[in-house]
Every structure is written in C-alpha cells, then in structure tokens.
Design a protein around this motif. Structure first.
Motif, short mmCIF file in Angstrom:
data_model
loop_
_atom_site.label_atom_id
_atom_site.label_comp_id
_atom_site.label_asym_id
_atom_site.label_seq_id
_atom_site.Cartn_x
_atom_site.Cartn_y
_atom_site.Cartn_z
N GLU A 97 28.96 30.71 56.31
CA GLU A 97 27.84 31.45 56.16
C GLU A 97 27.25 31.57 54.61
O GLU A 97 26.10 31.92 55.32
CB GLU A 97 29.70 32.37 55.53
CG GLU A 97 29.45 34.08 56.30
CD GLU A 97 29.59 34.99 57.40
OE1 GLU A 97 29.08 33.30 58.10
OE2 GLU A 97 29.35 35.47 57.04
N ARG A 100 24.18 30.16 56.88
CA ARG A 100 24.08 30.61 57.70
C ARG A 100 22.50 31.78 57.06
O ARG A 100 21.54 32.41 57.60
CB ARG A 100 24.44 31.08 58.90
CG ARG A 100 24.34 32.41 59.82
CD ARG A 100 25.44 33.57 60.02
NE ARG A 100 26.22 34.58 59.16
CZ ARG A 100 26.04 35.42 58.67
NH1 ARG A 100 24.39 35.34 59.00
NH2 ARG A 100 26.15 36.25 58.28
N VAL A 101 23.07 32.62 55.87
CA VAL A 101 22.18 33.66 55.19
C VAL A 101 21.16 32.69 54.38
O VAL A 101 20.17 33.74 54.90
CB VAL A 101 23.29 34.65 54.18
CG1 VAL A 101 22.42 35.15 53.18
CG2 VAL A 101 23.71 35.03 54.34
N ALA A 104 18.73 32.79 57.39
CA ALA A 104 18.06 33.93 58.08
C ALA A 104 17.19 34.43 56.88
O ALA A 104 16.08 35.30 57.29
CB ALA A 104 19.28 34.94 57.68
N ARG A 105 17.41 33.68 54.85
CA ARG A 105 16.68 34.75 54.57
C ARG A 105 15.12 34.07 55.04
O ARG A 105 14.16 34.40 54.50
CB ARG A 105 17.26 34.15 53.00
CG ARG A 105 17.74 35.18 52.77
CD ARG A 105 18.32 34.45 51.42
NE ARG A 105 19.10 35.05 50.44
CZ ARG A 105 18.69 36.13 49.47
NH1 ARG A 105 17.16 36.06 49.15
NH2 ARG A 105 19.31 36.82 48.59
N GLU A 107 13.64 33.17 57.67
CA GLU A 107 13.25 34.06 59.07
C GLU A 107 12.65 34.83 58.81
O GLU A 107 11.88 35.29 59.08
CB GLU A 107 14.72 34.00 59.65
CG GLU A 107 14.25 34.37 60.94
CD GLU A 107 14.50 35.65 61.38
OE1 GLU A 107 14.11 35.94 61.99
OE2 GLU A 107 15.73 35.99 61.02
N ARG A 108 13.46 35.23 57.97
CA ARG A 108 13.15 36.65 57.47
C ARG A 108 11.80 37.41 56.11
O ARG A 108 11.53 37.66 56.54
CB ARG A 108 14.57 38.20 56.46
CG ARG A 108 14.05 39.59 55.83
CD ARG A 108 14.25 39.09 54.57
NE ARG A 108 14.99 40.36 53.82
CZ ARG A 108 14.65 40.30 52.42
NH1 ARG A 108 14.83 38.92 51.79
NH2 ARG A 108 15.17 40.79 51.94
N ARG A 111 8.86 36.17 58.89
CA ARG A 111 8.30 37.66 59.35
C ARG A 111 7.58 38.62 58.45
O ARG A 111 7.00 39.41 58.74
CB ARG A 111 9.85 38.62 60.00
CG ARG A 111 9.97 37.68 60.85
CD ARG A 111 11.02 38.60 61.72
NE ARG A 111 12.66 38.60 61.27
CZ ARG A 111 13.14 39.95 60.87
NH1 ARG A 111 12.19 41.01 60.90
NH2 ARG A 111 14.31 39.61 60.55
N LYS A 172 17.98 41.42 56.59
CA LYS A 172 18.34 39.94 56.60
C LYS A 172 19.25 40.14 57.51
O LYS A 172 20.66 41.51 56.57
CB LYS A 172 18.02 39.13 55.54
CG LYS A 172 18.96 39.18 53.80
CD LYS A 172 18.50 38.68 52.87
CE LYS A 172 18.86 38.84 52.06
NZ LYS A 172 19.27 40.29 51.39
N GLU A 173 20.11 39.58 57.92
CA GLU A 173 21.54 39.02 58.68
C GLU A 173 22.41 38.82 56.75
O GLU A 173 21.97 37.07 56.59
CB GLU A 173 21.47 37.92 59.79
CG GLU A 173 21.12 38.85 60.62
CD GLU A 173 20.19 37.90 61.69
OE1 GLU A 173 21.29 36.99 62.28
OE2 GLU A 173 19.29 37.78 62.21
N ASP A 174 23.12 39.26 56.41
CA ASP A 174 24.38 39.60 55.38
C ASP A 174 25.60 38.69 55.86
O ASP A 174 25.64 39.54 57.54
CB ASP A 174 23.80 40.59 54.33
CG ASP A 174 22.63 40.80 53.99
OD1 ASP A 174 21.67 39.37 53.84
OD2 ASP A 174 21.93 41.57 53.74
#
Ligand code: AMP
Ligand code: FE
Ligand code: FE
Ligand code: ZN
Length: 288
Positions: A97, A100-101, A104-105, A107-108, A111, A172-174
């Motif tokens: 997890e 993954r976070v 996601a950080r 990637e965000r 962006r 972000k995807e938390d």
C-alpha cells in the motif's frame, strides 16, 4: 530519562518532505533536548535505518510513518493523515500500500507540473523529482520549484489558493482510512490520527468518523499541533476522553519547509507509554 521526558512524536526527514536527513534529524532532536523522537515520514520507512544508525546517546527513537489516507464518506473524499508507530516494516499488505501511494504521488506531482506548464509556468518535473532525492515526493517539493522560479517567496505562499493549495491542487490516490487503521494494527502498529481538526489545511472529518475509527482500532488523536487553534485542541482532547483514546502533541517538524521547531509541542509520558505497550510490530523503542 529526566523526570519529565520531552517527547516529540511527529517529524519528517528527507525520506519525505523534511529538509534534514534522518541522521541529521536525530542529532538535531538530541540537541533540542528531546528524550524521545519519532520519525514519521510520509508513506515510507526509508528513514528508519539511517536514523537508527546515527542515534545519539540518550535519545530514544520511535519508528513510524504518516500515511496518506482518505475518507470516502463525503464527495469529494476528504484527505487525512494517519500516524503509525512501531509497525512491522515488512508486513506485505502495508508495504504494498505504501509503495502504491508513493507511486501515485509521483504520478500526481507530474500532473500538477503539467497543469502549471500549460499555464506557462516554467517548472520542471525531472528537477522536482531530483529535489526529492529519492524520498517520498510531495507538494513541498513543487513549492521549492515555484520559489526557485521566483513565483512565490515562501512555502506558505506556495500553498496559497492561487497555487498548490487550490488552483493547482490535485487529489492523489490515498489509502482508505478504515483499511489503513486495520493494516497498521495487523502489522502490529499503533495508529494515531494526525492533526484531526486542522481546518486551516482544508476540510475536516466529523467526530462520528473518529468514533467509527476508534471502534476498529484507532489508538489516539494528535491534539497539540500548530495547525490546531486552542479551541480545536480542547475539542480533540474532549473527544479523545469520550472515546478512550490517547492524546499526543508534536511538532510535525519539516526542517526549513516549515517554521515550527523540534519539540515545539510534546506528548506526555503516559500517552507515550501506552503507545509502546500496544505496539507489536517493531516492539522495542531503539535507544542511542
Ligand atoms: P502532499 O503530501 O503532497 O499533499 O503535501 C502536503 C504536505 O505539504 C504536508 O505534509 C505538509 O508538509 C506540507 N504543507 C501543507 N500545507 C502547508 C502550508 N500551508 N505551508 C507549508 N507546508 C504545507
Ligand atoms: Fe509533510
Ligand atoms: Fe500531516
Ligand atoms: Zn507530518
């Protein structure tokens, strides 16, 4: 340990968005007169080993992390932070997890930089990523790029509504906060809700959610924090009392990314001992 130990349970190093390396952080903690410091970088345990290796005599180290979570009970979902202490850093589900976070950080962040660039703002993602130097990347690293570009002068200004606070803020995807509390407990850790009433940071969650989290294993609430007003601190204490949760206080030190100093807020010995007693992951608190 002195009669009234000084205990700071929330600090960041260069393993995330602090500006002192983990070794420098523990040295600075000892120099500040702390007896206990927790290293709680965002979504990583990468600072644990270097902090441990550099631990000065007389200082105790609580290994922890601050998990990026989200509550899906409102639309849009509310971001929140969960401190996790003394968990097993090899617990597979939690490790996955966190990885993954962190991804996601990145990637965000990329962006957010694309949005800035589309508006003609000259910031570079590779440079920002390099600035994080392998640590968990976050908006403070993008803030540094805005400062370098001369667009703002301070990190606080970079978090204003014209910049990373609103206009160029992306979610972000938390980790779902219920899942996070369960994963931390399953890894033998002790979960404490960080700055739960910090309304100046954005939306806050209702007390009912905190009660629901307490029912599945949340151990405590961080009350004394610079982002809480005196009234918010009092509210958190009263809620903790009602729910039988422990209460912490901490600096949330980030080096020069924030103005707060190590030990600016502290945790009392009873609460600290409850955390240690509940821990089943890395059970011992390391002492230098
Ligand atoms: P992120 O984790 O990328 O969403 O960025 C949030 C981080 O930015 C927090 O952990 C703080 O370290 C920092 N931060 C949030 N608000 C502010 C602020 N107003 N001034 C300075 N740093 C902030
Ligand atoms: Fe931070
Ligand atoms: Fe936080
Ligand atoms: Zn923090």
């Amino acid at each position: 340990m002195s009669a009234a130990p000084r205990i700071d349970l929330h600090t960041h190093s260069t393993a995330s968005d602090g500006t002192l390396g983990p070794a420098e952080l523990v040295r600075a903690a000892a120099e500040s007169g702390l007896d206990v410091v927790a290293i709680t970088d965002h979504d990583t345990t990468a600072g644990w080993a270097p902090a441990l290796a550099a631990l000065p005599a007389g200082l105790s180290l609580v290994r922890g992390a601050e998990l990026s979570c989200r509550w899906y009970g409102e639309e849009p979902p509310v971001p929140l932070h969960l401190l996790a202490y003394l968990f097993d850093p090899d617990a597979p589900e939690l490790v996955a997890e966190l990885a993954r976070v962190r991804a996601a950080r990145e990637e965000r962040g990329e962006r957010i930089v694309a949005l800035l660039r589309a508006d003609g703002i000259d910031v570079s993602w590779p440079e920002i990523l390099a600035g994080a130097a392998g640590g968990t990347v976050g908006r403070p690293h993008i803030a540094q790029a805005l400062i370098r570009a001369g667009l703002v002068t301070t990190t606080t200004e970079a978090f204003g509504s014209d910049w990373l606070g609103e206009r160029y803020r992306l979610p972000k995807e938390d980790i779902d906060v219920f899942r996070a509390v369960r994963l931390v407990r399953a890894a033998g850790g002790v979960p404490v809700f960080a700055h739960p009433r910090a309304s100046r940071r954005g939306r806050i969650v209702p007390d009912e959610l905190i009660a629901d989290l307490a029912a599945i294993g949340l151990a405590g609430l961080e009350a004394d924090h610079e982002d809480h007003s005196p009234a918010e601190r009092a509210h958190v204490r009263a809620l903790a009392d009602e729910l039988g949760l422990l209460v912490t206080g901490s600096s949330d030190f980030h080096g020069t990314h924030k103005t707060v100093r190590l030990g600016a807020f502290t945790t009392d010995a009873e609460a600290y001992e409850r955390i240690v007693a509940e821990a089943r992951g890395v059970t011992e608190v390391a002492s230098g």
